[in-house]
Write a protein that holds these residues in place. Sequence first.
Motif, PDB file in Angstrom:
ATOM      1  N   THR A 240      37.461  37.681  41.913  1.00  0.00           N
ATOM      2  CA  THR A 240      38.796  37.409  41.720  1.00  0.00           C
ATOM      3  C   THR A 240      39.899  38.275  42.501  1.00  0.00           C
ATOM      4  OG1 THR A 240      39.144  38.643  39.721  1.00  0.00           O
ATOM      5  CG2 THR A 240      38.416  36.269  39.753  1.00  0.00           C
ATOM      6  N   GLN A 241      41.089  37.880  42.789  1.00  0.00           N
ATOM      7  CA  GLN A 241      42.119  38.718  43.337  1.00  0.00           C
ATOM      8  C   GLN A 241      43.072  38.980  42.130  1.00  0.00           C
ATOM      9  OE1 GLN A 241      44.288  36.194  41.910  1.00  0.00           O
ATOM     10  NE2 GLN A 241      45.297  35.401  43.971  1.00  0.00           N
ATOM     11  N   GLN A 242      44.291  39.300  42.434  1.00  0.00           N
ATOM     12  CA  GLN A 242      45.137  40.245  41.443  1.00  0.00           C
ATOM     13  C   GLN A 242      45.300  39.323  40.209  1.00  0.00           C
ATOM     14  OE1 GLN A 242      46.024  39.437  44.391  1.00  0.00           O
ATOM     15  NE2 GLN A 242      48.166  38.382  44.164  1.00  0.00           N
TER      16      GLN A 242
ATOM     17  N   HIS B 115      39.429  34.823  44.965  1.00  0.00           N
ATOM     18  CA  HIS B 115      40.023  35.613  46.152  1.00  0.00           C
ATOM     19  C   HIS B 115      39.901  34.301  47.282  1.00  0.00           C
ATOM     20  CE1 HIS B 115      40.804  38.287  49.601  1.00  0.00           C
ATOM     21  NE2 HIS B 115      41.078  39.170  48.681  1.00  0.00           N
TER      22      HIS B 115
ATOM     23  N   GLN C  36      42.480  43.471  42.271  1.00  0.00           N
ATOM     24  CA  GLN C  36      41.664  42.671  43.244  1.00  0.00           C
ATOM     25  C   GLN C  36      40.040  42.996  42.882  1.00  0.00           C
ATOM     26  OE1 GLN C  36      42.775  41.754  47.294  1.00  0.00           O
ATOM     27  NE2 GLN C  36      44.116  40.350  46.338  1.00  0.00           N
TER      28      GLN C  36
ATOM     29  N   MET D 279      37.965  38.244  54.285  1.00  0.00           N
ATOM     30  CA  MET D 279      38.295  38.750  53.181  1.00  0.00           C
ATOM     31  C   MET D 279      39.219  40.107  53.253  1.00  0.00           C
ATOM     32  SD  MET D 279      35.303  38.564  50.414  1.00  0.00           S
ATOM     33  CE  MET D 279      36.232  39.373  49.133  1.00  0.00           C
TER      34      MET D 279
ATOM     35  N   SER E 152      43.462  40.202  52.719  1.00  0.00           N
ATOM     36  CA  SER E 152      44.233  40.978  51.784  1.00  0.00           C
ATOM     37  C   SER E 152      44.944  42.161  52.602  1.00  0.00           C
ATOM     38  CB  SER E 152      43.046  41.999  51.027  1.00  0.00           C
ATOM     39  OG  SER E 152      42.708  41.252  49.909  1.00  0.00           O
TER      40      SER E 152
ATOM     41  N   TYR F 258      49.279  42.027  51.477  1.00  0.00           N
ATOM     42  CA  TYR F 258      49.574  43.303  51.163  1.00  0.00           C
ATOM     43  C   TYR F 258      50.652  43.617  52.030  1.00  0.00           C
ATOM     44  CZ  TYR F 258      46.836  42.906  46.701  1.00  0.00           C
ATOM     45  OH  TYR F 258      46.553  42.514  45.546  1.00  0.00           O
TER      46      TYR F 258
END
Lengths: 160, 160, 160, 160
Positions: free
Chosen positions: C61-63, C68, D32, D74, D78, D82
């Motif tokens: 998973t992500q945050q 994800h 994450q 991936m 991310s 971010y």
Amino acid sequence: MNAPLPAVSTLPKFQPKDPAFAARVRASFARQQAMVLIGARLTAVEPGYTEISLPYRPELTQQKAYVHGGILGMIADSACGYAAYSLMPATSSLVTVEYKINILAPAKSDLVARGKVIRPGRTLSIARGDVYAADGTHVASMLQTLMMLADTPDTPEDAA
Amino acid sequence: MNAPLPAVSTLPKFQPKDPAFAARVRASFARQQAMVLIGARLTAVEPGYTEISLPYRPELTQQKAYVHGGILGMIADSACGYAAYSLMPATSSLVTVEYKINILAPAKSDLVARGKVIRPGRTLSIARGDVYAADGTHVASMLQTLMMLADTPDTPEDAA
Amino acid sequence: MNAPLPAVSTLPKFQPKDPAFAARVRASFARQQAMVLIGARLTAVEPGYTEISLPYRPELTQQKAYVHGGILGMIADSACGYAAYSLMPATSSLVTVEYKINILAPAKSDLVARGKVIRPGRTLSIARGDVYAADGTHVASMLQTLMMLADTPDTPEDAA
Amino acid sequence: MNAPLPAVSTLPKFQPKDPAFAARVRASFARQQAMVLIGARLTAVEPGYTEISLPYRPELTQQKAYVHGGILGMIADSACGYAAYSLMPATSSLVTVEYKINILAPAKSDLVARGKVIRPGRTLSIARGDVYAADGTHVASMLQTLMMLADTPDTPEDAA
């Protein structure tokens, strides 16, 4: 166009295989009738880099009078394609495999599309395209894949 | 066009928010001067689905006399956009966020672009576009993201 | 997984070049350690089509505890790649050229990724991938380009 | 990693809305679990820019022992996300709308993914991601669209 465009930083340093690459790219571009239709001109050719200029015309717009997103795609597509073609052997031709474009801002002005090779390859080349408005606004960004066809004429088959 | 196109299978079952969606889509398309320039016509409008037809003309071609990849992008872009727009409220307008197109086969014939919503959303809609040649050849496939602008006129600002 | 997934309509009718394609695809998938890492399994192999199942785990998973987006990309990437690989000769290997994925809905459940060839080619193949949640929700859609490497082993070089 | 990476030229000059953006980004990254699973670390956070480092491990590979293309996606996903999140208000969260990645070279080494915002927006942000190998090889390039969710916690719902 005297636009305050961002500097063409980090222009790739590529060694063209064909010393006459610029003339070859210009001749191929001149055969793109779709570029004539929209009024686009090839305004710079360097190894792995080209620039296409497109004056604003109402004929190029969508329903809200901004330049149609597909027109942005057209000039970025050709700019990227010819950036890649400039590095190919004189006896080859190329096809667009795919492209993806993000439209970053609506545009109602003259435009410049810049295509830059980010990875030249024997078969596939990857290029990045960016479209700017006359005031320097970043209008669109493209990532494109092209395939070289070795020993294939870059002219209509029935004309060969 | 009497083309043996594949059946429009799995047409999404969407309930339009605006009962007059078809007239609204047609009026918006009629304002796309870029579609007039290339000779494209809106030939079908259903909830979440539209079809654009483009007769072949030499003016639309690239250096090898195939229809320019950017032109394929243009008609698929508009077909997807109007598929999404058909499901939006009458008071909204929309913008193309981005699209990605794979060119599957070169085309030297009349074309049909079909746009289909695969996920309608409050803010973002996702659509799929497919371009077919007159003989049924699958010429291109697109995946597109659109953003609705709530309570924004779908006409030029200076005309509002 | 007893999910009410949409029917695999319009499954392409492809004739595999290698009669042992399914065993070859399964053996290659088994060498993908990244699939083992995330717990993905190859649950269907047909000519031009594969299906990968991924049970939900917090490790993916992500945050916000959704799977994800990069993990969605991983399983769709492999599903598309093996769909294309199923149609290739036994002596070839393949590489992913590029992919584009739209995330249509957040997912907190078991997933299935389906990859389908939409254009097989001598050098390049184009595939479409779709990821579904256990309740049938359409979670993501991918469009991917793959390149065949003729007469190249599909195993690590140092193991050849 | 003492890699001869290209200089981070043209780093965008953005003014973060949240002075504590770096701590917020690091806290979100730490949630994450998928990054933990693959062993990725957030090694730089600037306004509109982040860097993620990924040591090579056999567990991350595809059938030929190169890092899986989905793993490249991936870390680039991310890093881009971010980069965009660093510019958002402290009370917001964000979702990935879509991304497109070109794989430029196979990789069998430690990797660094750099994400950079190319257009920050109220609702949508566009970012570019690039993945480099330890020897400086340009491994992949991404173009990504993100959507801000205003006044939405960046934590699991059941934990709010």
